[in-house]
Motif scaffolding. Structure first.
Motif, PDB file in Angstrom:
ATOM      1  N   ILE A 166      21.693  14.556  16.582  1.00  0.00           N
ATOM      2  CA  ILE A 166      21.980  15.034  17.878  1.00  0.00           C
ATOM      3  C   ILE A 166      21.131  16.332  17.886  1.00  0.00           C
ATOM      4  O   ILE A 166      20.370  16.471  19.064  1.00  0.00           O
ATOM      5  CB  ILE A 166      23.418  15.441  17.938  1.00  0.00           C
ATOM      6  CG1 ILE A 166      24.413  14.063  18.143  1.00  0.00           C
ATOM      7  CG2 ILE A 166      23.512  16.084  19.588  1.00  0.00           C
ATOM      8  CD1 ILE A 166      25.899  14.361  18.225  1.00  0.00           C
ATOM      9  N   TRP A 167      21.079  17.196  16.920  1.00  0.00           N
ATOM     10  CA  TRP A 167      20.449  18.556  17.114  1.00  0.00           C
ATOM     11  C   TRP A 167      19.097  18.411  16.784  1.00  0.00           C
ATOM     12  O   TRP A 167      18.256  19.326  16.947  1.00  0.00           O
ATOM     13  CB  TRP A 167      21.187  19.405  16.282  1.00  0.00           C
ATOM     14  CG  TRP A 167      22.700  19.726  16.972  1.00  0.00           C
ATOM     15  CD1 TRP A 167      23.702  19.517  16.398  1.00  0.00           C
ATOM     16  CD2 TRP A 167      23.013  20.689  18.106  1.00  0.00           C
ATOM     17  NE1 TRP A 167      24.773  19.807  17.140  1.00  0.00           N
ATOM     18  CE2 TRP A 167      24.327  20.559  18.231  1.00  0.00           C
ATOM     19  CE3 TRP A 167      22.142  21.130  19.146  1.00  0.00           C
ATOM     20  CZ2 TRP A 167      24.943  21.296  19.168  1.00  0.00           C
ATOM     21  CZ3 TRP A 167      22.785  21.607  20.082  1.00  0.00           C
ATOM     22  CH2 TRP A 167      24.224  21.890  20.268  1.00  0.00           C
ATOM     23  N   GLY A 168      18.609  17.343  16.358  1.00  0.00           N
ATOM     24  CA  GLY A 168      17.267  17.405  15.608  1.00  0.00           C
ATOM     25  C   GLY A 168      17.207  16.594  14.264  1.00  0.00           C
ATOM     26  O   GLY A 168      18.029  15.806  13.714  1.00  0.00           O
ATOM     27  N   TYR A 169      15.977  16.863  13.578  1.00  0.00           N
ATOM     28  CA  TYR A 169      15.689  16.273  12.335  1.00  0.00           C
ATOM     29  C   TYR A 169      15.952  14.537  12.625  1.00  0.00           C
ATOM     30  O   TYR A 169      15.794  13.912  11.561  1.00  0.00           O
ATOM     31  CB  TYR A 169      16.650  16.537  11.398  1.00  0.00           C
ATOM     32  CG  TYR A 169      16.408  17.912  10.808  1.00  0.00           C
ATOM     33  CD1 TYR A 169      15.797  18.819  11.498  1.00  0.00           C
ATOM     34  CD2 TYR A 169      16.880  18.417   9.318  1.00  0.00           C
ATOM     35  CE1 TYR A 169      15.697  20.189  11.130  1.00  0.00           C
ATOM     36  CE2 TYR A 169      16.957  19.734   9.114  1.00  0.00           C
ATOM     37  CZ  TYR A 169      16.349  20.581   9.835  1.00  0.00           C
ATOM     38  OH  TYR A 169      16.203  21.979   9.456  1.00  0.00           O
ATOM     39  N   GLU A 170      15.444  14.059  13.829  1.00  0.00           N
ATOM     40  CA  GLU A 170      15.657  12.659  13.915  1.00  0.00           C
ATOM     41  C   GLU A 170      14.451  12.087  13.140  1.00  0.00           C
ATOM     42  O   GLU A 170      14.573  10.760  12.573  1.00  0.00           O
ATOM     43  CB  GLU A 170      15.782  12.452  15.379  1.00  0.00           C
ATOM     44  CG  GLU A 170      14.384  12.345  15.962  1.00  0.00           C
ATOM     45  CD  GLU A 170      14.041  13.938  16.370  1.00  0.00           C
ATOM     46  OE1 GLU A 170      12.969  14.102  16.327  1.00  0.00           O
ATOM     47  OE2 GLU A 170      14.993  14.741  16.161  1.00  0.00           O
ATOM     48  N   ASP A 171      13.296  12.736  13.070  1.00  0.00           N
ATOM     49  CA  ASP A 171      12.133  12.039  12.409  1.00  0.00           C
ATOM     50  C   ASP A 171      12.416  12.216  10.939  1.00  0.00           C
ATOM     51  O   ASP A 171      11.846  11.189  10.134  1.00  0.00           O
ATOM     52  CB  ASP A 171      10.793  12.821  12.710  1.00  0.00           C
ATOM     53  CG  ASP A 171      10.737  14.525  12.559  1.00  0.00           C
ATOM     54  OD1 ASP A 171      12.042  14.859  12.569  1.00  0.00           O
ATOM     55  OD2 ASP A 171       9.785  15.036  12.294  1.00  0.00           O
ATOM     56  N   TYR A 172      12.826  13.172  10.408  1.00  0.00           N
ATOM     57  CA  TYR A 172      13.163  13.257   8.908  1.00  0.00           C
ATOM     58  C   TYR A 172      13.944  12.213   8.690  1.00  0.00           C
ATOM     59  O   TYR A 172      13.859  11.238   7.597  1.00  0.00           O
ATOM     60  CB  TYR A 172      13.818  14.643   8.700  1.00  0.00           C
ATOM     61  CG  TYR A 172      13.640  15.495   7.136  1.00  0.00           C
ATOM     62  CD1 TYR A 172      12.930  14.554   6.301  1.00  0.00           C
ATOM     63  CD2 TYR A 172      14.654  15.964   6.790  1.00  0.00           C
ATOM     64  CE1 TYR A 172      12.951  15.120   4.940  1.00  0.00           C
ATOM     65  CE2 TYR A 172      14.750  16.579   5.519  1.00  0.00           C
ATOM     66  CZ  TYR A 172      13.855  16.173   4.726  1.00  0.00           C
ATOM     67  OH  TYR A 172      13.989  16.445   3.448  1.00  0.00           O
ATOM     68  N   HIS A 209      21.291  24.138  12.970  1.00  0.00           N
ATOM     69  CA  HIS A 209      22.230  23.168  12.569  1.00  0.00           C
ATOM     70  C   HIS A 209      21.927  22.678  11.358  1.00  0.00           C
ATOM     71  O   HIS A 209      22.488  21.304  10.970  1.00  0.00           O
ATOM     72  CB  HIS A 209      22.634  22.042  13.669  1.00  0.00           C
ATOM     73  CG  HIS A 209      23.151  22.842  15.005  1.00  0.00           C
ATOM     74  ND1 HIS A 209      24.639  22.824  15.173  1.00  0.00           N
ATOM     75  CD2 HIS A 209      22.562  23.199  15.884  1.00  0.00           C
ATOM     76  CE1 HIS A 209      24.912  23.316  16.289  1.00  0.00           C
ATOM     77  NE2 HIS A 209      23.749  23.541  16.860  1.00  0.00           N
ATOM     78  N   LYS A 210      20.977  23.066  10.567  1.00  0.00           N
ATOM     79  CA  LYS A 210      20.389  22.388   9.328  1.00  0.00           C
ATOM     80  C   LYS A 210      21.234  21.654   8.354  1.00  0.00           C
ATOM     81  O   LYS A 210      21.208  20.994   7.939  1.00  0.00           O
ATOM     82  CB  LYS A 210      19.528  23.426   8.421  1.00  0.00           C
ATOM     83  CG  LYS A 210      18.668  22.747   7.365  1.00  0.00           C
ATOM     84  CD  LYS A 210      17.870  23.698   6.500  1.00  0.00           C
ATOM     85  CE  LYS A 210      17.397  23.282   5.445  1.00  0.00           C
ATOM     86  NZ  LYS A 210      16.351  24.310   4.633  1.00  0.00           N
ATOM     87  N   ASP A 211      22.219  22.344   8.133  1.00  0.00           N
ATOM     88  CA  ASP A 211      23.455  22.052   6.876  1.00  0.00           C
ATOM     89  C   ASP A 211      24.184  20.741   7.668  1.00  0.00           C
ATOM     90  O   ASP A 211      24.125  19.762   6.836  1.00  0.00           O
ATOM     91  CB  ASP A 211      24.411  23.053   6.758  1.00  0.00           C
ATOM     92  CG  ASP A 211      23.906  24.157   6.029  1.00  0.00           C
ATOM     93  OD1 ASP A 211      22.731  24.176   5.425  1.00  0.00           O
ATOM     94  OD2 ASP A 211      24.752  25.295   6.172  1.00  0.00           O
ATOM     95  N   LYS A 218      22.216  12.643   4.250  1.00  0.00           N
ATOM     96  CA  LYS A 218      22.615  12.376   3.098  1.00  0.00           C
ATOM     97  C   LYS A 218      23.907  11.268   3.201  1.00  0.00           C
ATOM     98  O   LYS A 218      23.950  10.339   2.270  1.00  0.00           O
ATOM     99  CB  LYS A 218      23.089  13.637   2.140  1.00  0.00           C
ATOM    100  CG  LYS A 218      22.021  14.408   1.873  1.00  0.00           C
ATOM    101  CD  LYS A 218      22.586  15.689   1.248  1.00  0.00           C
ATOM    102  CE  LYS A 218      21.092  16.721   0.665  1.00  0.00           C
ATOM    103  NZ  LYS A 218      21.632  17.831   0.136  1.00  0.00           N
ATOM    104  N   THR A 219      24.663  11.258   3.978  1.00  0.00           N
ATOM    105  CA  THR A 219      25.896  10.356   4.316  1.00  0.00           C
ATOM    106  C   THR A 219      25.189   9.051   4.742  1.00  0.00           C
ATOM    107  O   THR A 219      25.393   7.900   4.027  1.00  0.00           O
ATOM    108  CB  THR A 219      26.491  10.845   5.519  1.00  0.00           C
ATOM    109  OG1 THR A 219      27.170  12.173   5.242  1.00  0.00           O
ATOM    110  CG2 THR A 219      27.684   9.665   5.724  1.00  0.00           C
ATOM    111  N   ASP A 220      24.062   9.219   5.343  1.00  0.00           N
ATOM    112  CA  ASP A 220      23.454   7.896   5.926  1.00  0.00           C
ATOM    113  C   ASP A 220      22.556   7.101   4.951  1.00  0.00           C
ATOM    114  O   ASP A 220      22.125   5.795   4.866  1.00  0.00           O
ATOM    115  CB  ASP A 220      22.450   7.909   7.284  1.00  0.00           C
ATOM    116  CG  ASP A 220      23.551   8.353   8.311  1.00  0.00           C
ATOM    117  OD1 ASP A 220      24.633   8.064   8.367  1.00  0.00           O
ATOM    118  OD2 ASP A 220      23.189   8.742   9.366  1.00  0.00           O
ATOM    119  N   HIS A 221      22.057   8.090   3.936  1.00  0.00           N
ATOM    120  CA  HIS A 221      21.099   7.331   2.859  1.00  0.00           C
ATOM    121  C   HIS A 221      21.668   7.967   1.481  1.00  0.00           C
ATOM    122  O   HIS A 221      20.778   8.353   0.586  1.00  0.00           O
ATOM    123  CB  HIS A 221      19.645   7.714   3.002  1.00  0.00           C
ATOM    124  CG  HIS A 221      19.092   7.742   4.487  1.00  0.00           C
ATOM    125  ND1 HIS A 221      19.123   6.383   4.986  1.00  0.00           N
ATOM    126  CD2 HIS A 221      18.736   8.499   5.301  1.00  0.00           C
ATOM    127  CE1 HIS A 221      18.381   6.458   6.157  1.00  0.00           C
ATOM    128  NE2 HIS A 221      18.389   7.735   6.392  1.00  0.00           N
TER     129      HIS A 221
END
Length: 226
Positions: A166-172, A209-211, A218-221
């Protein structure tokens, strides 16, 4: 890989209308011809659609759902062989797609990542990417920009971007989804993206919201991080 490769440039926009013309024009001004441009108005409360209507682009309007949803809406409407996301406040160098298309034909890569030059509220640093980073490199940090071309078949295989980011890191998150399936990543040392630095942008919200974002990755992979 076929000789002629079509690219879809996808530009989501939310409250970035003041920059939008520049982004669209940088997509139109590419030296490569086989391109479609999709503008996704993610419920932006400004004149995003009015600006987009001045240009030969496909417009998708939706209620505000966030960046992942906006990019997924573009994927659903895309007809290209490769998907190239471009934020509404950034710019592509004129030879960006031409260079990516050449790399696509030469390597049949699933992800083609360009180096970049920063501009805006900064000193204008140039970031040259590490040659073809591995999934182990990504466990340390994100090594490529969001504006990397992705083979459309690979994107549809994984269902696009995760709505949980939701907050970002969607590309990561997306890079892990692709690389763990053995998809091929090739980087380009030439700076082909102009990345705008400003006092407040989406990356600031993401880093705040990095953490929780890293916990979601990590939960998804789990097979990567255990």
């Amino acid at each position: 890989m076929k000789q002629f490769v079509k690219f879809t440039i996808a530009i989501p926009c939310y409250k970035q209308a003041q920059y939008l013309s520049g982004a669209i024009e940088s997509a139109i001004d590419q030296t490569y011809a086989d391109i479609e441009i999709i503008l996704v108005n993610d419920g932006s409360p400004d004149n995003t659609t009015e600006i987009a209507e001045r240009y030969p682009v496909k417009i998708v309007n939706q209620v505000n759902k966030g960046l992942s949803s906006a990019r997924n809406a573009a994927i659903m409407n895309a007809t290209g062989d490769y998907f190239l996301p471009l934020d509404a406040d950034d710019l592509l160098e004129p030879t960006c797609v031409e260079t990516m298309a050449r790399v696509a034909r030469e390597t049949d890569a699933d992800i083609i990542a360009p180096s970049l030059t920063e501009f805006g509220e900064c000193q204008g640093a140039t970031v040259i990417l590490k040659p073809n980073p591995t999934i182990e490199d990504f466990k340390v940090g994100n090594h490529i920009p969001y504006a990397s071309a992705i083979k459309m078949s690979a994107l549809r295989e994984i269902g696009g971007y995760s709505p949980r980011m939701i907050w970002g890191y969607e590309d990561y998150h997306l890079w892990f989804d692709l690389l763990k399936r053995g998809k091929k990543l090739v980087t380009i040392s030439e700076p082909l993206l102009r990345y705008r630095i400003k006092a407040h942008s989406m990356i600031h919200d993401a880093n705040a919201h990095k953490d929780e974002l890293m916990a979601q990755i990590k939960t998804d992979h789990p097979e990567i991080f255990t």
